[in-house]
Design a protein around this motif. Structure first.
Motif, PDB file in Angstrom:
ATOM      1  N   PRO A   7      -7.959   3.556  -0.621  1.00  0.00           N
ATOM      2  CA  PRO A   7      -8.437   4.934  -0.400  1.00  0.00           C
ATOM      3  C   PRO A   7      -8.003   5.861  -1.536  1.00  0.00           C
ATOM      4  CG  PRO A   7      -7.264   4.060   1.528  1.00  0.00           C
ATOM      5  CD  PRO A   7      -6.984   3.132   0.383  1.00  0.00           C
ATOM      6  N   GLU A   8      -8.734   6.942  -1.724  1.00  0.00           N
ATOM      7  CA  GLU A   8      -8.331   7.945  -2.709  1.00  0.00           C
ATOM      8  C   GLU A   8      -6.964   8.503  -2.328  1.00  0.00           C
ATOM      9  OE1 GLU A   8     -11.075  10.986  -3.727  1.00  0.00           O
ATOM     10  OE2 GLU A   8     -12.817   9.662  -3.644  1.00  0.00           O
ATOM     11  N   GLY A   9      -6.146   8.760  -3.355  1.00  0.00           N
ATOM     12  CA  GLY A   9      -4.797   9.268  -3.117  1.00  0.00           C
ATOM     13  C   GLY A   9      -3.789   8.178  -2.820  1.00  0.00           C
ATOM     14  N   SER A  10      -4.274   6.904  -2.801  1.00  0.00           N
ATOM     15  CA  SER A  10      -3.384   5.779  -2.539  1.00  0.00           C
ATOM     16  C   SER A  10      -3.438   4.812  -3.703  1.00  0.00           C
ATOM     17  CB  SER A  10      -3.789   5.057  -1.244  1.00  0.00           C
ATOM     18  OG  SER A  10      -3.725   5.917  -0.130  1.00  0.00           O
ATOM     19  N   PHE A  11      -2.497   3.854  -3.690  1.00  0.00           N
ATOM     20  CA  PHE A  11      -2.561   2.757  -4.642  1.00  0.00           C
ATOM     21  C   PHE A  11      -1.937   1.537  -4.012  1.00  0.00           C
ATOM     22  CE2 PHE A  11       1.685   4.419  -5.412  1.00  0.00           C
ATOM     23  CZ  PHE A  11       2.450   3.303  -5.686  1.00  0.00           C
ATOM     24  N   ILE A  12      -2.223   0.380  -4.626  1.00  0.00           N
ATOM     25  CA  ILE A  12      -1.610  -0.870  -4.182  1.00  0.00           C
ATOM     26  C   ILE A  12      -0.753  -1.414  -5.300  1.00  0.00           C
ATOM     27  CG2 ILE A  12      -2.131  -3.327  -3.806  1.00  0.00           C
ATOM     28  CD1 ILE A  12      -4.252  -2.491  -1.825  1.00  0.00           C
TER      29      ILE A  12
ATOM     30  N   MET B 105       0.850  -1.193   0.000  1.00  0.00           N
ATOM     31  CA  MET B 105       0.000   0.000   0.000  1.00  0.00           C
ATOM     32  C   MET B 105       0.884   1.241   0.000  1.00  0.00           C
ATOM     33  SD  MET B 105      -3.178   1.251   0.117  1.00  0.00           S
ATOM     34  CE  MET B 105      -4.332   0.164   0.967  1.00  0.00           C
ATOM     35  N   VAL B 106       0.581   2.174  -0.918  1.00  0.00           N
ATOM     36  CA  VAL B 106       1.364   3.406  -1.035  1.00  0.00           C
ATOM     37  C   VAL B 106       0.411   4.592  -0.934  1.00  0.00           C
ATOM     38  CG1 VAL B 106       2.922   4.743  -2.487  1.00  0.00           C
ATOM     39  CG2 VAL B 106       3.039   2.238  -2.517  1.00  0.00           C
ATOM     40  N   LYS B 107       0.723   5.542  -0.062  1.00  0.00           N
ATOM     41  CA  LYS B 107      -0.086   6.750   0.102  1.00  0.00           C
ATOM     42  C   LYS B 107       0.821   7.963  -0.051  1.00  0.00           C
ATOM     43  CE  LYS B 107      -3.065   9.251   3.369  1.00  0.00           C
ATOM     44  NZ  LYS B 107      -4.073   9.599   2.354  1.00  0.00           N
ATOM     45  N   ASP B 108       0.398   8.882  -0.911  1.00  0.00           N
ATOM     46  CA  ASP B 108       1.197  10.093  -1.162  1.00  0.00           C
ATOM     47  C   ASP B 108       2.640   9.748  -1.511  1.00  0.00           C
ATOM     48  OD1 ASP B 108      -1.027  11.670  -0.659  1.00  0.00           O
ATOM     49  OD2 ASP B 108      -0.592  11.769   1.489  1.00  0.00           O
ATOM     50  N   GLY B 109       2.840   8.663  -2.262  1.00  0.00           N
ATOM     51  CA  GLY B 109       4.160   8.272  -2.719  1.00  0.00           C
ATOM     52  C   GLY B 109       5.009   7.580  -1.686  1.00  0.00           C
TER      53      GLY B 109
END
Length: 899
Positions: free
Chosen positions: A260-265, A240-244
């Motif tokens: 969540p918005e602003g995140s990616f897996i 999981m990555v949030k805000d880079g």
């Protein structure tokens, strides 16, 4: 140009969500199925098949949707075949209009939605369905997707799959694209990215069997489902990555929550998972480099330079000519509804194309579609998803919402799909340019319609007209006007006019008469003949154009024969039954067109509930490679407490041909339906396979009858099906031999090849059970020119002799009914004979070849005539429709009738 960034962009899609980077997946699959359940492409690429017959495209109409977008309707003719096509032409150089790609519900992948639903949600003024997708997967497109200038998905690794794109400066392109990218750990180590937001599939031209094997994929917050993806045949390690910045790492297990918005897996497996284990830690940064690459030129394309991209299938047109297919098209062959997109030679216009397939349009082959596209000005174009997915919606002038441009292959139902190509107005608010009358263009007699004055501005967008109070009037007495409401009084065409100051607008309104009706269907076709009986009798009219309308009670006239009763608020109540009456008739007429409720001691009875089956049931098929099973088992769901007939099937061995999977009753003999049945009702547990469900009967004359139970199995769980049998002309007693699932070769890729359906509580409505049993039987002989009839050897005088005219024998029907039971009624003003016998009602009109039988209009070769002041009917036509057998001896000029 390569794009390098921390994976934390702030661009917004249609719904305003902060999608990170989003991708596509899912494909039309061809060939044998591998371990993950997805077929792959086999064989060489096909060449375009050019239609041998000459073809022509004729424009039928044209209307403005909004500034920069028009809808054009065409008729395409190839030899004797006629097809309808619809084209939305969008001016890419007009600043008041733009194209964009819409996705699922609320802009998410894995949340399929209809084309019309996406248009409504996103405010599009027109749209067509988009990319191909795997109907058995979660719901993501096959090709690349850019929406609102943001990369939403990457192309799958498949051969010959083209895409349509428009750059931010309005330049269109059609090309085959690949994806190139990698992610970089904080320590500087890199690993290749395989794609973003992909369903599981079988890559082509690689050594990999599974798309997610030893691979790394990005899934963004636009991927709604928690599983990323299903049926991948791999166990993931997810990051999981949030805000880079890495916030969580799950080793050999998925992260069980939405993104969540602003995140990616970052979803990895095998060698990719090992890279994560050796190089990534929570708290570290993650960056990526990626681009789209043209397969033709090798040029890298920065996704940020594109306004939109939508994937498709084979290329169809190149340099204004039909192109060789870039991919095997055997699974999307035949004559179907089709969707395509292309652009003009000068790059100014985009063409959004949808062809129709229904009783009034033959559909098109891919070769015909190529020919049509070149004729209307397409320079380069490709095939989008077609068949049952083909859908076009547009907003009519001055209206606020979009409507279906034409019916889909499912009628008014729209298939839920993964994305759609939308047309959007970007114009400012303009001044009032004009207005029009809006409302029902067709009404039934007795029906009330409401009409409004609607305006449009200088950009052809709707204008609020609430402050305008027009005066309304009608051109004649066919409709009665009261304010902005009108009531249909009699059949014919009227002009409704709205006047406001010096301006006026008109609309043609057709009041439909009996001649416009193909059938009337009553909700309850049979009922008990007993005082106190109350049944619901809603009436539905099917028009000659195929449209169905509920008939208001005020438009119907009821007649009761054999009993006294009334119809109030759509319910029939029997107050008393005439002495010695065994069958009664409640006849409903709309402008003379009739349907009937048969009342008798019989009614709906359970024919088979599978609780005590004493005969064999087995599975069979028409293709040796197809397997399955048919047996009586314990039910599930709402039928968990009963036994059901379950049919399991696997049609993978029959790909490319029409396949049948049968549940056969009593081997090849079937089970007897003992008496005349007008309707069949049964409970079916569907599998949402989109296959065709049918039953096969053998009637008393040895004729095989195929009964459609459901054109499309588009439901899961138990559903009650009601089938009208009156139009099949079944001679009873009959045998129900088998029930079965059909998967035809055309559009086979759109339907499931494996599945399971169950049957329970088969009921037949047999209103003629008691009435037919009491009707006289025997043999009657009549001779041309003789005023006598011999019934069972006894001669009886008749007041009018049969005549022979143009090879047809005509008689007063009264004499046949006197001999074999029944009654006839004559309506002199309508020149109509109504014939009643057992469970049949026929209306025949002098001079008209069409007749009405139990609510259905049927065409005949001959019509009733008047001769010598008497109304004569065609003997063979009427007798056989009433269940009698007629033979003609030309030597003795005698007619023999048997019952």
């Amino acid at each position: 140009m390569m794009r390098k960034e921390e994976l934390n962009p702030s661009q917004r899609g249609h719904s305003g969500k902060k999608w990170l980077v989003i991708t596509l997946a899912g494909v039309i699959w061809i060939g044998p199925v591998l371990g993950n359940g997805i077929p792959v492409l086999n064989g060489p690429l096909s060449s375009s098949v050019v239609e041998a017959a000459s073809s022509s495209a004729k424009k039928l109409s044209e209307e403005i949707i909004t500034s920069g977008a028009i809808l054009m309707n065409y008729q395409f003719t190839t030899g004797s075949q006629k097809s309808l096509a619809n084209v939305i032409r969008v001016d890419l150089k007009n600043p008041n209009v733009k194209l964009d790609v819409m996705t699922g519900k609320e802009g998410y992948f894995t949340t399929r939605q209809s084309t019309g639903g996406m248009a409504k949600e996103n405010g599009a003024v027109a749209a067509i369905n988009g990319d191909f997708f795997n109907t058995g997967a979660q719901g993501a497109p096959m090709g690349g997707q850019v929406s609102g200038g943001l990369l939403m998905s990457t192309p799958s690794v498949l051969k010959g799959m083209y895409a349509f794109a428009v750059t931010k400066d309005g330049t269109p392109m059609v090309d085959e694209f690949t994806f190139s990218g990698s992610f970089t750990a904080e320590n500087g180590e890199k690993f290749t990215l395989a794609g973003m937001n992909k369903s599981a599939y079988v890559p082509e031209g690689t050594s990999s069997t599974f798309s997610h094997l030893n691979a790394a994929y990005i899934y963004t917050s636009a991927w709604k489902a928690v599983e990323r993806p299903t049926n991948s045949s791999t166990t993931p390690t997810e990051v999981m990555v949030k805000d880079g910045v890495i916030t969580e790492i799950s080793d050999k297990a998925s992260i069980q929550k939405s993104i969540p918005e602003g995140s990616f897996i970052l979803r990895t497996h095998g060698t990719a998972a090992n890279f994560v284990k050796n190089n990534l830690e929570v708290g570290q940064k993650l960056t990526a480099d990626y681009s789209l690459v043209s397969k033709k030129t090798g040029k890298q394309i920065n996704p940020e330079s594109l306004q939109i991209m939508i994937g498709g299938h084979t290329i169809l047109v190149n340099d204004g000519k039909a192109a060789s297919f870039s991919r095997d098209v055997s699974s999307i062959g035949g004559y179907r509804a089709r969707t395509a997109v292309g652009y003009s030679k000068d790059g100014r216009y985009a063409y959004l194309i949808a062809t129709e397939k229904h009783s009034g349009s033959a559909g098109m082959s891919l070769g015909q579609l190529q020919s049509f596209m070149t004729q209307i000005g397409v320079w380069k174009g490709l095939n989008l998803d077609g068949g049952g997915s083909t859908t076009m919606v547009n907003r009519p002038l001055a209206e606020m919402n979009t409507t279906l441009t034409f019916n889909t292959e499912y009628g008014t139902a729209q298939r839920s799909i993964v994305n759609a190509l939308g047309v959007f107005s970007t114009a400012p608010k303009g001044s009032l340019k004009g207005f029009k009358v809006s409302g029902d263009t067709t009404l039934l007699i007795g029906q009330t319609g409401s009409y409004q004055l609607k305006g449009y501005d200088t950009y052809y967008n709707p204008v609020d007209m609430q402050s305008v109070n027009p005066t309304w009037k009608s051109s004649n007495g066919n409709i009665k006007v009261s304010g902005q409401n009108v009531k249909a009084v009699s059949s014919g065409t009227s002009t409704v006019t709205a006047v406001s100051g010096n301006a006026k607008a008109t609309m043609q309104v057709q009041v439909l008469g009996g001649g416009d009706v193909a059938s009337l269907k009553v909700g309850t076709a049979a009922a008990p003949l007993a005082a106190g009986t109350t049944v619901s009798v809603p009436i539905t009219a099917t028009l000659n154009n195929g449209k169905s309308i509920e008939v208001p009670g005020s438009a119907l006239k009821w007649e009761f024969i054999g009993f006294n009763g009334k119809v109030t608020d759509g319910r029939l109540t029997v107050s008393s039954v005439n002495t010695n009456t065994k069958v009664g008739y409640a006849i409903a007429r709309y402008d003379g067109f009739s349907t009937v409720v048969i009342l008798s001691a019989a009614g709906e009875s359970t024919w088979e509930n599978f609780e005590n089956v004493s005969y064999p049931i087995n599975f069979t098929t028409n293709v040796s490679g197809v397997t399955g099973n048919a047996s009586v088992v314990k039910g599930s769901g709402t039928h968990a407490n009963s036994k059901v007939l379950k049919l399991d099937y696997d049609m993978n061995g029959g790909i490319g041909q029409k396949v049948y999977a049968y549940a056969q009753l009593n081997n090849s003999t079937g089970k007897t339906i003992p008496a005349a049945a007008t309707a069949m009702t049964l409970d079916v547990e569907g599998d949402n396979s989109l296959n065709w469900l049918r039953a096969e009967l053998k009637d008393n004359n040895g004729k095989t009858v195929y009964v459609d139970l459901a054109k499309v199995i588009d439901w899961t769980g138990w559903k009650t099906l009601s089938i009208d049998l009156s139009g099949y002309n079944i001679a009873f007693p009959a045998q129900l031999k088998r029930m079965y699932v059909v998967n035809v070769e055309e559009g086979q890729d759109e339907r499931a090849l494996t599945g399971s359906v169950s049957f329970d509580d088969i009921r037949f409505t047999m209103p003629a059970l008691s009435s037919d049993a009491g009707l006289p039987t025997g043999t009657a002989v009549m001779t041309i020119g003789q005023k006598s009839l011999t019934m069972n050897g006894k001669k009886v005088a008749i007041d009018s002799a049969p005549i022979l005219k143009n090879g047809t024998t005509y008689v007063p029907i009264k004499h046949v009914l006197d001999a074999f039971g029944g009654q006839a009624k004559w309506n002199s003003s309508a020149q109509r004979v109504t014939v009643l016998r057992g469970g049949k009602l026929m209306d025949l009109t002098v001079g008209k070849k069409d007749f009405v039988l139990n609510g259905k209009r049927i065409s005949a070769a001959v019509a009733p005539i008047i001769s010598g002041g008497r109304t004569l009917v065609p003997l063979r036509l009427v007798s056989e429709q009433l269940g009698l057998n007629v033979k003609w001896d030309k030597n003795t000029k005698t007619v023999t009738i048997k019952s």
